[in-house]
Enzyme design. Structure first.
Site, PDB file in Angstrom:
ATOM      1  N   LYS A 129       4.927  -2.642  23.434  1.00  0.00           N
ATOM      2  CA  LYS A 129       3.401  -3.812  22.354  1.00  0.00           C
ATOM      3  C   LYS A 129       4.837  -4.765  22.559  1.00  0.00           C
ATOM      4  O   LYS A 129       5.540  -4.378  21.976  1.00  0.00           O
ATOM      5  CB  LYS A 129       3.388  -2.847  20.528  1.00  0.00           C
ATOM      6  CG  LYS A 129       3.622  -3.766  19.742  1.00  0.00           C
ATOM      7  CD  LYS A 129       2.501  -3.295  18.784  1.00  0.00           C
ATOM      8  CE  LYS A 129       2.508  -3.998  17.311  1.00  0.00           C
ATOM      9  NZ  LYS A 129       3.012  -4.944  17.348  1.00  0.00           N
ATOM     10  N   LYS A 326       4.081   3.112  17.343  1.00  0.00           N
ATOM     11  CA  LYS A 326       5.851   2.129  17.052  1.00  0.00           C
ATOM     12  C   LYS A 326       7.195   3.250  17.154  1.00  0.00           C
ATOM     13  O   LYS A 326       7.357   4.566  16.795  1.00  0.00           O
ATOM     14  CB  LYS A 326       5.596   1.667  14.966  1.00  0.00           C
ATOM     15  CG  LYS A 326       4.593   0.935  14.422  1.00  0.00           C
ATOM     16  CD  LYS A 326       4.797  -0.454  15.690  1.00  0.00           C
ATOM     17  CE  LYS A 326       5.726  -1.254  15.011  1.00  0.00           C
ATOM     18  NZ  LYS A 326       5.096  -2.089  13.752  1.00  0.00           N
ATOM     19  N   CYS A 462      18.047 -13.338 -21.620  1.00  0.00           N
ATOM     20  CA  CYS A 462      19.137 -12.965 -20.294  1.00  0.00           C
ATOM     21  C   CYS A 462      18.599 -14.476 -19.152  1.00  0.00           C
ATOM     22  O   CYS A 462      17.302 -14.511 -18.613  1.00  0.00           O
ATOM     23  CB  CYS A 462      18.691 -11.397 -19.083  1.00  0.00           C
ATOM     24  SG  CYS A 462      19.601 -11.628 -17.918  1.00  0.00           S
TER      25      CYS A 462
END
Length: 718
Positions: A129, A326, A462
């Site tokens: 791949k 993978k 904040c």
């Protein structure tokens, strides 16, 4: 409350809907960064985890599958830099497998689908791949006519001029090829060429590139084809799109035909007949991986027979006859020099490890995400232990860093043998490091579990939250003010000059007026100038009228993404109606609250967040000042002249046989109806299919009109 760490089985339907909304937005964001900008910010492993979480939620709650679900799309929308090309056949992505068991399951699923017994052998191809950019190249009568990127799988970018500069891709095919040929494959940059390019950039005093994949993609998107030509890009052919005549009947033979036509094909491709052979070839390619002159991130398996491929067909975004196995992410050892806390728009305190620079997979890594307080302690999002208790991450520790194509990798584990005696446990701050407000971990009222994220309670006092909120406000899917990006927001926010200061959204629209009487002119400040300031004012003034869904999205209400904002705009029509409903829903009961929860795609978690937002006087005050400067337009409604259901609220329940739930919803909305997810006094019609339960009972109890699917079709077709 955040549910991202909760087991899928424990979620209510409202919590699942809220999380699917978040996942759709988050995955789309990462798709755009990876496929559209070639700038990924999370690892492949983290991305895959998001996709798996989305798939698990959809499997348990199929009725919640969204129109913008990640399971229904491929990649990212094409950019506007190049003209769009609609693919003759979609360029789908592949499902991923990560283990030997996953591969065995894939092969078994092929046999099951085809009704084959294990002794009835099915051949598969296996090939590397390639980690590059997917490309579709069209030839008509043998001549190259168009080349397009994958894009979103349906529409890509026209990069024909740049593809013609790649020497390995023929401009003319041999005689005798089919009249229409679409060759698909991967454009990549060789590792040796990438290293040479970076040496050249260093010699010229320019910034070097991150990795070959991003460099190849960026090179292919150059507006000047001469730049592309100088990058020495390469190509592997491995698939096809439209083909007027098929020259072979197997995957392997098709690829060999491409080789005969002059295309480079990968020499490591093999045809194999068993799971054992497939896995052995995976291991073989893995061993060769470091010595290859191109990056690969796995091995692709495909059913070899094209006839069997056709029988197996496709899922919504991937073929049943192929999968990508993978490789594990690349890892290295380095030292944690410091742990810093970043504060986001919603107040989340995110720890980031500053690392002693280390090269992982050809990229110099200096930072790694630590996700949250629990991750530092070795606890996962679901409360499970992912590292031994003593393997907490500390400043000064030697750690294992994992990278898989990302910019900010993650720390997997601590090397305890190298921990020094003076290294102390990290104390996660309970006070916001930016504003000094308390930082708390909320408890999910339904599950009783502690949220994994600690949040600052400071809100707009904040500075970190305020600046991130402003950046969200001007972002592309919100007000989209050109020339007012992250750096400009930081400049205006930090400025102490009243004529230049922008700390709330309304002050964006009063900037020009304040500058008129000021002695400190913006155009005289480095980085601006008269022309750019004029363009900035023009861009701001262009947004004094804005679509309602963009206005709602820009407010930055927690859990309210772009899709949810569109649902709200369509349901309420005007901002006045929306704001009134939020105030009336404040008791979390009554008609307004029930109507809000009844909107398809809006559950209790999202509804509660919106009501709480409008309970905060500071938010209401800021919105009031914003409305003095900006006019949200009424939401556009579909043209529904003569529609029998225009303006009516419809609920679908039970199984639908002639439409999918999404198709039924889309059809109803196109006719001007509002589709709700629950039945209330304001429901006009309930369409009940087989298996309808409590919603049908409630409709009858309230005297709401009910009908079956055939009666509904007759109504909207008449």
């Amino acid at each position: 409350m955040s549910t991202e760490g909760s087991a899928v089985e424990t979620l209510t339907i409202e919590e699942a809907a809220a999380e699917l909304e978040r996942l759709a937005r988050e995955i789309a964001h990462h798709d755009a960064l990876y496929h559209g900008k070639d700038q990924p910010e999370i690892s492949d492993a983290d991305y895959d985890a998001l996709k798996r979480r989305n798939d698990a939620l959809e499997a348990r709650f199929p009725e919640l599958i969204r129109e913008d679900s990640p399971s229904r799309r491929v990649g990212a929308a094409p950019s506007v830099t190049f003209s769009p090309v609609v693919h003759a056949r979609p360029m789908l992505s592949l499902d991923n497998t990560f283990s030997q068991e996953d591969v065995q399951d894939f092969v078994a699923s092929v046999y099951r689908f085809l009704g084959r017994m294990p002794d009835q052998s099915i051949a598969f191809t296996a090939e590397p791949k390639i980690d590059g950019l997917s490309m579709s190249i069209r030839y008509e009568n043998g001549r190259l006519t168009t080349a397009a990127t994958r894009g979103d799988g349906t529409t890509g970018e026209n990069v024909t001029a740049n593809i013609r500069t790649i020497a390995e891709i023929p401009n003319q095919l041999p005689k005798g090829v089919p009249a229409v040929v679409e060759i698909r494959g991967e454009v990549y940059m060789a590792k040796s060429d990438f290293l040479a390019l970076n040496r050249q950039m260093e010699a010229e005093g320019k910034q070097t590139y991150v990795n070959p994949r991003n460099t190849a993609a960026g090179s292919l998107r150059q507006l000047d084809a001469k730049v592309t030509a100088s990058r020495k890009l390469k190509f592997f052919a491995y698939a096809w799109g439209e083909m007027s005549d098929m020259p072979a009947d197997t995957q392997f033979a098709m690829v060999q035909t491409f080789k005969d036509w002059g295309f480079p094909v990968n020499p490591l491709m093999k045809r194999l007949n068993s799971v054992a052979d497939i896995l052995a070839h995976y291991d073989e390619i893995g061993l060769k991986r470091p010595d290859l002159d191109y990056d690969i991130d796995g091995v692709v398996y495909k059913v070899d027979s094209l006839e069997l491929q056709q029988r197996l067909g496709f899922r919504s975004r991937s073929p049943r006859w192929a999968t990508a196995h993978k490789f594990p992410a690349e890892q290295a050892f380095t030292e944690v020099e410091k742990i810093e806390i970043q504060v986001g728009r919603t107040g989340a305190l995110t720890p980031v490890a500053r690392l002693k620079p280390i090269t992982v997979g050809g990229v110099v890594v200096t930072n790694a995400t630590l996700h949250n307080e629990d991750y530092i302690k070795g606890i996962g999002n679901s409360g499970e232990r992912i590292r031994p208790e003593e393997h907490d991450i500390r400043e000064g520790d030697t750690v294992i860093v994992q990278r898989a194509g990302d910019v900010i990798p993650q720390i997997l584990d601590v090397v305890m043998e190298k921990r020094l005696a003076e290294v102390k446990p990290y104390e996660f701050p309970k006070i916001c490091p930016v504003c000094g407000s308390h930082a708390v971990r909320e408890v999910n009222e339904k599950t009783g579990k502690m949220d994994s994220v600690r949040r600052c309670t400071g809100g707009f006092i904040c500075r970190a939250q305020a600046t991130e909120h402003l950046k969200h406000f001007v972002s592309r899917n919100a007000f989209d003010i050109e020339g007012l990006g992250s750096k400009q927001i930081d400049f205006f926010f930090e400025n102490e000059d009243p004529s230049l200061q922008i700390r709330t959204a309304p002050e964006i629209f009063t900037l020009e007026k304040r500058q008129q009487d000021s002695l400190t002119k913006l155009e005289n400040i480095d980085g601006f100038g008269k022309v750019s300031v004029g363009k900035l004012y023009a861009a701001i003034n262009e947004r004094r009228s804005i679509a309602l869904h963009r206005f709602i999205y820009a407010l930055g209400i927690r859990h309210v993404g772009e899709t949810t904002a569109k649902l709200l705009a369509r349901s309420y029509g005007t901002y006045e109606a929306f704001a009134t409903a939020m105030k009336e829903a404040a008791p979390l009961s009554g008609d307004a609250w029930n109507d809000l929860n009844a909107i398809e795609g809006i559950g209790e978690v999202v509804a509660r967040a919106m009501v709480e937002f409008y309970k905060e006087p500071r938010n209401v005050e800021v919105i009031g000042r914003l409305l003095d400067e900006v006019t949200p337009a009424e939401a556009e409604q579909p043209v529904t002249a003569g529609s029998p259901v225009a303006g009516k609220t419809v609920v679908f329940t039970g199984s639908l046989e002639k439409f999918t739930r999404d198709e039924a919803k889309a059809r109803a909305e196109s006719l001007g109806a509002k589709v709700a997810g629950s039945v209330s006094k304001k429901t006009d019609i309930v369409v009940a299919g087989p298996g309808a339960g409590s919603k049908l009972d409630k409709a009858r109890e309230l005297g709401v009109q009910t009908m079956d699917e055939d009666e509904w079709l007759a109504l909207i077709s008449g």
